[in-house]
Design a protein around this motif. Structure first.
Motif, PDB file in Angstrom:
ATOM      1  N   TYR A 201      13.463  -0.954 -11.213  1.00 46.19           N
ATOM      2  CA  TYR A 201      14.733  -1.631 -10.572  1.00 46.19           C
ATOM      3  C   TYR A 201      15.508  -2.199 -11.772  1.00 46.19           C
ATOM      4  O   TYR A 201      16.910  -2.118 -11.350  1.00 46.19           O
ATOM      5  CB  TYR A 201      13.919  -3.297 -10.124  1.00 46.19           C
ATOM      6  N   ARG A 202      15.277  -2.221 -12.687  1.00 49.25           N
ATOM      7  CA  ARG A 202      16.202  -2.642 -13.903  1.00 49.25           C
ATOM      8  C   ARG A 202      17.071  -1.400 -13.987  1.00 49.25           C
ATOM      9  O   ARG A 202      18.337  -1.478 -14.177  1.00 49.25           O
ATOM     10  CB  ARG A 202      15.492  -3.038 -15.104  1.00 49.25           C
TER      11      ARG A 202
ATOM     12  N   ALA B  56      14.969  -8.438  -5.429  1.00 48.43           N
ATOM     13  CA  ALA B  56      16.347  -8.304  -6.014  1.00 48.43           C
ATOM     14  C   ALA B  56      16.892  -9.892  -6.277  1.00 48.43           C
ATOM     15  O   ALA B  56      17.107  -9.973  -7.321  1.00 48.43           O
ATOM     16  CB  ALA B  56      17.259  -7.821  -5.069  1.00 48.43           C
TER      17      ALA B  56
ATOM     18  N   TYR C 262      12.330  -1.565  -2.635  1.00 50.41           N
ATOM     19  CA  TYR C 262      12.275  -2.837  -3.124  1.00 50.41           C
ATOM     20  C   TYR C 262      12.971  -3.701  -1.913  1.00 50.41           C
ATOM     21  O   TYR C 262      13.780  -3.035  -1.391  1.00 50.41           O
ATOM     22  CB  TYR C 262      13.266  -3.027  -4.270  1.00 50.41           C
TER      23      TYR C 262
ATOM     24  N   MET D 180      17.002   3.169  -2.212  1.00 53.52           N
ATOM     25  CA  MET D 180      16.122   2.185  -3.230  1.00 53.52           C
ATOM     26  C   MET D 180      15.407   1.001  -2.151  1.00 53.52           C
ATOM     27  O   MET D 180      14.575   0.233  -2.386  1.00 53.52           O
ATOM     28  CB  MET D 180      16.702   1.402  -4.311  1.00 53.52           C
TER      29      MET D 180
ATOM     30  N   LYS E 107      11.331   7.082  -7.148  1.00 51.84           N
ATOM     31  CA  LYS E 107      11.471   5.531  -7.292  1.00 51.84           C
ATOM     32  C   LYS E 107      11.730   5.275  -8.735  1.00 51.84           C
ATOM     33  O   LYS E 107      11.098   5.591  -9.813  1.00 51.84           O
ATOM     34  CB  LYS E 107       9.965   4.863  -6.878  1.00 51.84           C
TER      35      LYS E 107
ATOM     36  N   PHE F 119      17.957   0.761 -11.579  1.00 54.23           N
ATOM     37  CA  PHE F 119      18.563   0.874 -10.362  1.00 54.23           C
ATOM     38  C   PHE F 119      19.769  -0.263 -10.404  1.00 54.23           C
ATOM     39  O   PHE F 119      20.843   0.382 -10.165  1.00 54.23           O
ATOM     40  CB  PHE F 119      17.488   0.704  -9.276  1.00 54.23           C
ATOM     41  N   ASP F 120      19.515  -1.211 -10.969  1.00 50.73           N
ATOM     42  CA  ASP F 120      20.582  -2.266 -10.934  1.00 50.73           C
ATOM     43  C   ASP F 120      21.630  -1.864 -11.782  1.00 50.73           C
ATOM     44  O   ASP F 120      22.902  -1.739 -11.720  1.00 50.73           O
ATOM     45  CB  ASP F 120      19.988  -3.635 -11.554  1.00 50.73           C
TER      46      ASP F 120
ATOM     47  N   PHE G 226      14.593 -10.980  -9.579  1.00 50.53           N
ATOM     48  CA  PHE G 226      15.076 -10.363 -10.739  1.00 50.53           C
ATOM     49  C   PHE G 226      16.462 -10.782 -11.197  1.00 50.53           C
ATOM     50  O   PHE G 226      16.668 -10.976 -12.291  1.00 50.53           O
ATOM     51  CB  PHE G 226      15.593  -8.583 -10.125  1.00 50.53           C
TER      52      PHE G 226
ATOM     53  N   SER H 190      21.719   2.518  -2.709  1.00 49.72           N
ATOM     54  CA  SER H 190      21.191   1.349  -2.002  1.00 49.72           C
ATOM     55  C   SER H 190      20.269   1.749  -1.009  1.00 49.72           C
ATOM     56  O   SER H 190      19.181   1.128  -0.635  1.00 49.72           O
ATOM     57  CB  SER H 190      22.241   0.622  -1.677  1.00 49.72           C
TER      58      SER H 190
END
Length: 580
Positions: free
Chosen positions: A527-528, A562, A557, A553, A524, A530-531, A565, A550
């Motif tokens: 998220y930051r 999303a 999430y 993840m 995992k 991942f983006d 964020f 995608s």
């Protein structure tokens, strides 16, 4: 109708239409010696900014004459005078030039303030050294620019109020009060200051009388410090200090945090005969002088504090020693330290923090023998350094270029029965990696392995990050393989640092391979990150990798996160403080 009359009528209509619409057109006019109209158009080459022709519906606007030994001249009437456009206008200052001069003064003052924005910088002396006209408009513009820097704004406001031939107007007071009360934190810190400014604004005074100040302090206590009296009444405690001293300490603290320690001490001398100071009062003034790196004045306050029967604690002495060291007065710092060690009380005895401050200062000044002596005192007295003290000691030695001294310090601690652990070594390694000393960092890793304290995953992560920052991806990849050889498993941070570094070095294939490994192992990612990786994949156009990452993840999430964020990122980018 003749052709000559038709031509004149057309010319009159053209001039009348252009003048009434307030637009400039090339004026056709004849030589004074000729009787007919001229076909040549003469356009003035020297236009005056901020001036326009008056829309008179006649031809008295333009006067023609021939000066002696001169050619044809064009003149324009402004009010009652005639301005010749062929004259030299060097001494003529237009409105545009005045505005431009004011903007230059504002920029000059603002730049001087920002260059002397440190607490220990003498902003007043720097402002006195530049040439500019102090006006209400200039002060208001500077306060507008400093609206998010309330401490700097108040320092400039106070300096301007002390200047001759200038007095704050109501609009300036209002701007300053608005800056100091724009948030709950600011109004809590500067509420008494705002009350004083409000009184000065209403009564057009440059200072608050002593009786009025006492009234403001009493009202503040009655409204905002009632919990002190309630607690004393509930516990049946007799409070020996006056309630006004608590409010007065708030006021002194606000002034000292704005580096206005001289004003705070002057106010203290006015008030101390009527309001008895306590230990906090002296500590606030003492820390204020240490903040502006004037430990000599701070020691005077400390001496008065001792004379009044108050005992400084080791935190107060630590601040004094640190101020002496920052002001490059190491000898005075050593003398104060010896006083603490030999004549101080239990509350004022040196701590590990005190030893760290004085040892680092001695190392920076190449006084190594004294440094070794203080290290012996430190160990013999039982003041063992904790993690933060280790970091301060090692960081200070490394920044001073004394890496060998840092190794010697670790060996000395080990020989005394306090060997460094992995946390201590990582503190040392972090300092070396942040300063990009790759050879020393690898040497330290070898020392860790030989001493039986193998590097942790955090150690390897710091090395990988250092190599990428140095533009050496091969060193980072070699460190990655070294982790596998040493049996140190990579964690999420290792993958994030490695993939981000590979993308930054344009090694897209290697980064995609690691992303495939992330998907296969079910790791995992934050998220930051991942983006960020999705953005990198979209740049190189790898649709298959985008789809795989995608889908992976999506297990961790949801779309709501999303969206949240994205909104947070947008809010950060459009914040007022960022736009300033």
């Amino acid at each position: 109708m003749g052709s000559s009359k038709l031509k004149n009528l057309t010319l009159q209509r053209l001039l009348y239409t252009s003048i009434s619409s307030k637009t400039r057109v090339p004026c056709r006019f004849t030589d004074a010696s000729s009787t007919g109209t001229s076909s040549g158009a003469i356009k003035p080459t020297n236009y005056l900014p901020k001036f326009t022709f008056f829309p008179y519906p006649n031809f008295n606007l333009v006067r023609l004459w021939r000066p002696q030994n001169a050619s044809l001249t064009f003149g324009v009437r402004f009010c009652s005078d005639i301005v010749r456009l062929d004259e030299n206008f060097d001494g003529f200052r237009t409105e545009f030039e005045v505005v431009q001069g004011k903007e230059d003064d504002v920029e000059k003052v603002y730049r001087t303030i920002m260059d002397n924005s440190h607490a220990y910088s003498n902003m007043g002396e720097a402002l006195n050294s530049i040439d500019f006209g102090l006006t209400t408009e200039l002060v208001a513009e500077i306060l507008q620019r400093l609206r998010f820097e309330e401490k700097l704004a108040f320092r400039f406001f106070t300096w301007a109020g002390h200047q001759e031939n200038y007095a704050h107007e109501s609009r300036v007071y209002n701007d300053m009060i608005e800056i100091l009360s724009s948030t709950k934190y600011k109004i809590k810190q500067f509420r008494i200051v705002c009350d004083m400014l409000e009184y000065m604004r209403r009564h057009d005074m440059k200072a608050v009388p002593f009786e009025v100040l006492l009234t403001i302090l009493r009202k503040y206590c009655e409204k905002y410090l009632t919990h002190v009296q309630k607690f004393a009444k509930k516990k049946r405690i007799r409070v020996k200090t006056q309630p006004e001293i608590n409010a007065f300490n708030f006021l002194l603290d606000a002034l000292c945090k704005c580096s206005l320690v001289g004003d705070a001490e002057g106010m203290f001398k006015r008030v101390k005969k009527k309001v008895k100071p306590d230990a906090n009062t002296y500590n606030i003034l003492f820390f204020g002088w240490c903040r502006v790196r004037n430990p000599t004045r701070g020691m005077r306050v400390l001496e008065e504090m001792i004379d009044m029967g108050f005992t400084p604690d080791n935190f107060t002495y630590n601040a004094a020693i640190d101020a002496f060291c920052r002001a490059e007065m190491v000898t005075e710092a050593v003398e104060l330290f010896e006083f603490m060690r030999t004549k101080g009380s239990t509350m004022s005895s040196p701590t590990a923090k005190t030893y760290a401050i004085i040892i680092v200062a001695l190392v920076k000044n190449d006084r190594l023998e004294e440094c070794i002596k203080f290290l012996g005192h430190m160990i013999s007295s039982g003041c063992l350094p904790d993690v933060s003290t280790y970091k301060e000691l090692i960081e200070g030695m490394c920044l001073a270029g004394k890496v060998e001294m840092a190794y010697k310090f670790l060996q000395e601690m080990g020989s005394k029965g306090y060997p460094p652990d992995i946390v201590t070594y990582n503190c040392f390694l972090k300092v070396l990696c942040e300063n990009k000393h790759s050879e020393e960092a690898l040497r330290l890793v070898e020392v860790m392995i030989k001493s039986g304290c193998p590097p942790s995953v955090q150690s390897y992560n710091m090395l990988i990050s250092m190599f990428f920052e140095m533009g050496d991806p091969d060193g980072a990849i070699e460190t990655w393989h070294e982790m596998g050889k040493r049996g140190c498993a990579q964690d999420t941070d290792t993958y994030c640092v490695m993939i981000e570094g590979l993308f930054s070095c344009h090694k897209d294939e290697d980064a995609c391979c690691l992303l495939e490994d992330v998907v296969n192992k079910g790791i995992k990612l934050p998220y930051r990150m991942f983006d960020s990786f999705l953005m990198q994949l979209s740049v190189i156009g790898d649709l298959r990798a985008i789809h795989r990452l995608s889908e992976h993840m999506r297990k961790f999430y949801n779309p709501a996160m999303a969206r949240r964020f994205a909104l947070n990122e947008k809010r950060k980018s459009t914040s007022l403080r960022g736009k300033n």
